[in-house]
Structures are given as C-alpha cells and as structure tokens.
Design an enzyme around this catalytic site. Sequence first.
Site, PDB file in Angstrom:
ATOM      1  N   ARG A 291       0.838  -1.212   0.000  1.00  0.00           N
ATOM      2  CA  ARG A 291       0.000   0.000   0.000  1.00  0.00           C
ATOM      3  C   ARG A 291       0.862   1.248   0.000  1.00  0.00           C
ATOM      4  NH1 ARG A 291      -3.442  -0.306   5.024  1.00  0.00           N
ATOM      5  NH2 ARG A 291      -1.514  -1.240   5.767  1.00  0.00           N
TER       6      ARG A 291
ATOM      7  N   ASN B 262      -6.074  -2.792   2.464  1.00  0.00           N
ATOM      8  CA  ASN B 262      -5.989  -4.245   2.629  1.00  0.00           C
ATOM      9  C   ASN B 262      -7.394  -4.805   2.813  1.00  0.00           C
ATOM     10  OD1 ASN B 262      -3.194  -4.432   2.514  1.00  0.00           O
ATOM     11  ND2 ASN B 262      -2.928  -4.452   4.725  1.00  0.00           N
TER      12      ASN B 262
END
Length: 103
Positions: A31, A50
């Site tokens: 990320r 996520n």
Amino acid sequence: MSTAEPGAEPGDDQVRMTAWVRGTVQGVGFRWFTRASALSIGGLTGFALNLGDGRVQVVAEGSRGNCEALLGWLRTGDTPGNVTGVTEIWDEPRGGYEGFLIR
C-alpha cells in the site's frame, strides 16, 4: 459521457479506476509503494486498502492516462511482494478524496 475539457488529449477523461490486486501483497509495504507510485504519477486521488481475503483494493481517480499508468505499475511485477493478478473496473469519478491515502 466525456468529462474532458475541450481540446484535451485523448485519454484525459476523468475516471475512477478500482483495482483488486491478488498475490502476496499484504505485510510487504504494497500500500505504501502504491501511494508513492500514485503521487509520483501525479494528479490522482484515492486510496489503497488491505482486504480481509488477502487482496489489496486500489481506488484511483484522475485522468484516464494517469489511472492507466498506475494500473500498469500494479501489473509490472516491480511492486513489493508477489502480484499474481490484477482485476479492474472503470467508472465515473465520485470525488470526495483529498490526496492518495493508505487505509
């Protein structure tokens, strides 16, 4: 419906791209690197998140060309972890994002 300004280059329509990235993409900085890539490309807002099933969801809004550049990066293999597949959908932008966030 095209949202490009008159005289804009093809591919500059404002869009929303949602991608689901599969593989070993959690716990490896994926990320963070996705956000860094989006900021490097520029002109994108959205987030990387996520999911409970091990995937990462990436939502990006901006010009079609910039969203395609981010999608291309997601698929290059030059990402943290090990991407085994990316599925995406395209839509009209919804707005409401300030910058590109990690969620």
